[in-house]
Structures are given as structure tokens and as C-alpha cells.
Design an enzyme around this catalytic site. Sequence first.
Site, PDB file in Angstrom:
ATOM      1  N   GLY A   1       2.968  42.599 -27.746  1.00  0.00           N
ATOM      2  CA  GLY A   1       3.135  41.054 -28.007  1.00  0.00           C
ATOM      3  C   GLY A   1       4.244  40.910 -29.092  1.00  0.00           C
ATOM      4  O   GLY A   1       4.919  40.171 -29.066  1.00  0.00           O
ATOM      5  N   SER A   2       3.891  41.751 -30.093  1.00  0.00           N
ATOM      6  CA  SER A   2       4.996  41.627 -31.302  1.00  0.00           C
ATOM      7  C   SER A   2       6.406  42.157 -31.072  1.00  0.00           C
ATOM      8  O   SER A   2       7.227  41.379 -31.410  1.00  0.00           O
ATOM      9  CB  SER A   2       4.558  42.455 -32.614  1.00  0.00           C
ATOM     10  OG  SER A   2       2.994  42.120 -32.901  1.00  0.00           O
TER      11      SER A   2
ATOM     12  N   PRO B   1       0.207  47.692 -22.745  1.00  0.00           N
ATOM     13  CA  PRO B   1      -1.106  47.164 -22.606  1.00  0.00           C
ATOM     14  C   PRO B   1      -1.236  45.899 -23.695  1.00  0.00           C
ATOM     15  O   PRO B   1      -0.836  45.985 -24.732  1.00  0.00           O
ATOM     16  CB  PRO B   1      -2.056  48.053 -22.435  1.00  0.00           C
ATOM     17  CG  PRO B   1      -1.348  48.869 -23.573  1.00  0.00           C
ATOM     18  CD  PRO B   1       0.219  49.189 -23.132  1.00  0.00           C
ATOM     19  N   MET B   2      -2.229  44.979 -23.605  1.00  0.00           N
ATOM     20  CA  MET B   2      -2.559  44.054 -24.454  1.00  0.00           C
ATOM     21  C   MET B   2      -3.595  44.663 -25.358  1.00  0.00           C
ATOM     22  O   MET B   2      -4.405  45.347 -24.661  1.00  0.00           O
ATOM     23  CB  MET B   2      -2.872  42.582 -23.904  1.00  0.00           C
ATOM     24  CG  MET B   2      -1.767  41.798 -23.084  1.00  0.00           C
ATOM     25  SD  MET B   2      -2.459  40.453 -22.264  1.00  0.00           S
ATOM     26  CE  MET B   2      -3.159  39.582 -23.869  1.00  0.00           C
ATOM     27  N   GLY B   3      -3.804  44.484 -26.551  1.00  0.00           N
ATOM     28  CA  GLY B   3      -4.737  44.864 -27.292  1.00  0.00           C
ATOM     29  C   GLY B   3      -4.659  46.583 -27.500  1.00  0.00           C
ATOM     30  O   GLY B   3      -5.851  47.200 -27.569  1.00  0.00           O
ATOM     31  N   GLY B   4      -3.428  47.050 -27.379  1.00  0.00           N
ATOM     32  CA  GLY B   4      -3.530  48.494 -27.230  1.00  0.00           C
ATOM     33  C   GLY B   4      -3.285  49.338 -28.392  1.00  0.00           C
ATOM     34  O   GLY B   4      -3.167  50.547 -28.431  1.00  0.00           O
ATOM     35  N   GLY B   5      -2.797  48.454 -29.518  1.00  0.00           N
ATOM     36  CA  GLY B   5      -2.307  48.932 -30.869  1.00  0.00           C
ATOM     37  C   GLY B   5      -0.790  49.421 -30.820  1.00  0.00           C
ATOM     38  O   GLY B   5      -0.500  50.226 -31.500  1.00  0.00           O
TER      39      GLY B   5
ATOM     40  N   LYS C   1       5.389  50.929 -30.272  1.00  0.00           N
ATOM     41  CA  LYS C   1       5.504  51.621 -31.470  1.00  0.00           C
ATOM     42  C   LYS C   1       4.047  52.431 -31.458  1.00  0.00           C
ATOM     43  O   LYS C   1       3.196  52.034 -30.886  1.00  0.00           O
ATOM     44  CB  LYS C   1       5.602  50.724 -32.593  1.00  0.00           C
ATOM     45  CG  LYS C   1       4.598  49.467 -32.743  1.00  0.00           C
ATOM     46  CD  LYS C   1       3.143  49.897 -33.311  1.00  0.00           C
ATOM     47  CE  LYS C   1       2.230  48.631 -33.587  1.00  0.00           C
ATOM     48  NZ  LYS C   1       1.007  49.153 -34.089  1.00  0.00           N
TER      49      LYS C   1
ATOM     50  N   ASP D   1       3.476  42.432 -37.492  1.00  0.00           N
ATOM     51  CA  ASP D   1       4.386  43.603 -37.276  1.00  0.00           C
ATOM     52  C   ASP D   1       5.629  43.064 -36.480  1.00  0.00           C
ATOM     53  O   ASP D   1       6.260  44.029 -36.016  1.00  0.00           O
ATOM     54  CB  ASP D   1       3.494  44.409 -36.139  1.00  0.00           C
ATOM     55  CG  ASP D   1       2.134  44.991 -36.168  1.00  0.00           C
ATOM     56  OD1 ASP D   1       2.059  45.314 -37.460  1.00  0.00           O
ATOM     57  OD2 ASP D   1       1.443  45.581 -35.490  1.00  0.00           O
TER      58      ASP D   1
END
Length: 282
Positions: free
Chosen positions: A103-104, A95-99, A12, A137
Site C-alpha cells: 500500500g505504501s 499482498p496486503m498485510g505482508g510487510g 521492500k 513507510d
Amino acid sequence: MSVRLSLPAPAKLNLFLHILGRRDDGYHELQTLFQFLDHGDELHFEARQDGQVRLHTEIAGVPHDSNLIVRAARGLQEASGSLQGVDIWLDKRLPMGGGIGGGSSDAATTLLALNHLWQLGWDEDRIAALGLRLGADVPVFTRGRAAFAEGVGEKLTPVDIPELWYLVLVPQVLVSTAEIFSDPLLTRDSPAIKVRTVLEGDSRNDCQPVVERRYPEVRNALILLNKFVSARLTGTGGCVFGSFPNKAEADKVSALLPDHLQRFVAKGSNVSMLHRKLETLV
């Protein structure tokens, strides 16, 4: 019904993000506009009858039992009383921590997949309520429609907005959302706005100045992309994006960027590719 199922977990974008204030419980009141991308992870599920939940794909730095995928599956087990279990494999692209919701989105896909595989028959509202316990999210992914979000991000109003093409740059940093929201210099007094104002271009991401200051890699990506198109941070980053009217123009700019910079081109969508796939299932 098949005991196997493969489903996407789409990315997203936050097309804007305004922070209106801080609540007494420490959470922030915000406004944002979510749109999905036709790009994401892929998850594969196989039902099992012994009640065990097994994720067979390791994520560096994330213990098995702490992974949102596992937590989503076990949370649905507990809430529904289902005695079934599941084996899960993850093709990780986001990616993790990508905004961009990696994960959500994985958690939401897990809830919807198991609702189908385990034949629970839960409705959209019930799944979204469980998703909210996993993260603010998650409900937008379980509902699967582009939305104007308010509150802490859980009050969702579906919207129909232009489905543009996006070039998304992926700086190699892991941005801590908690760190950004606790920064003393974060803007926390933006006025509330309407969707129309966003579409007219009068908006921003309040987290962007803080992320740029803390993460030079993100600042450099924004500077680079701004040479070609108006660039913006999504969520708390670190991914940044620019919009284009068609794929050819997005690809053209992508080809001009340094080879070492990770990026992808994807189409925006008001209905997530996850929900388009679910609609084809009998």
C-alpha cells in the site's frame, strides 16, 4: 507531454527491525534497514481535466475513498492546487498485510506519477513530506534509495549495501501492524545499533516473536525456510525471506518448497525500479 503513464510500485524488505522505545504519542522509536526488490505492483495513470480521481481496480475490503492510492492523489491535488484529475488502474501483485510495503509503495508511485503527469515540479523533499502524512513507510518509496531508517521510520540515511537475491514466502494471512505494535509482549527496549553491525549479522526483527505467536502460518513458513537458509520476518509480516548470492540458488530452494506455498524470487536493489523508470522519462 503524454497524458498516460505506467510505473512500477516495488516491494521492500526490512532487513532488520529493532524497537528502541515507545513515545508519549504512542508511536514507537525504531531502527530498520530498507532495501527494494525488483518485484511489485504496476500502476497505470491517465490524466483527466475534470478534477475527478477514479481508481478503476477494486481491492477487496478496501473502500475506494480509503485506498491509499486515492488518498495520495487527492492529497496531492489539495496540496498543489491542481485542477487536474486522473484515472488509475492497478495490477496488484503484492499482498496486503505482508510487510513488503504494498500500500505504501502504491501511494508513493501515485505521488511521483502525478507530479510528472500534472507537471507540478515538486522536489523530492516536498513529495516525501506529503507521503509521510499517508504513512511512515511512504517516504522511503518516494525517495527510492535503500536506507537506514530511524525515528518512527521517517529519518532516512541512504546506504549502499550488497544487492543479494531473495526468496520471499507469502503466508496467506493479513497481519495487523497496529495489533503487533500494541502487543504487551513486544520487545521495546532494544539498544541502538549501526548499519555495520547489521551487515555483520548481529540483528533481528523484534516483531518476529509476536507475529509467530499470533500467526501459526508465519511460524510454519519460518520453520520451513530455516531448513535451507537463515529466515527472517520483514516488517510486521507476514512475509518471510532468506537471502542468496545469486538467482540460481534462490530458485533451487524455491523448487524444493511445497507447491501450495506462495512465494517469489527477486533481486535486491539499492535504487528502486520505480526511480530507474522515472529517470528514463523526458
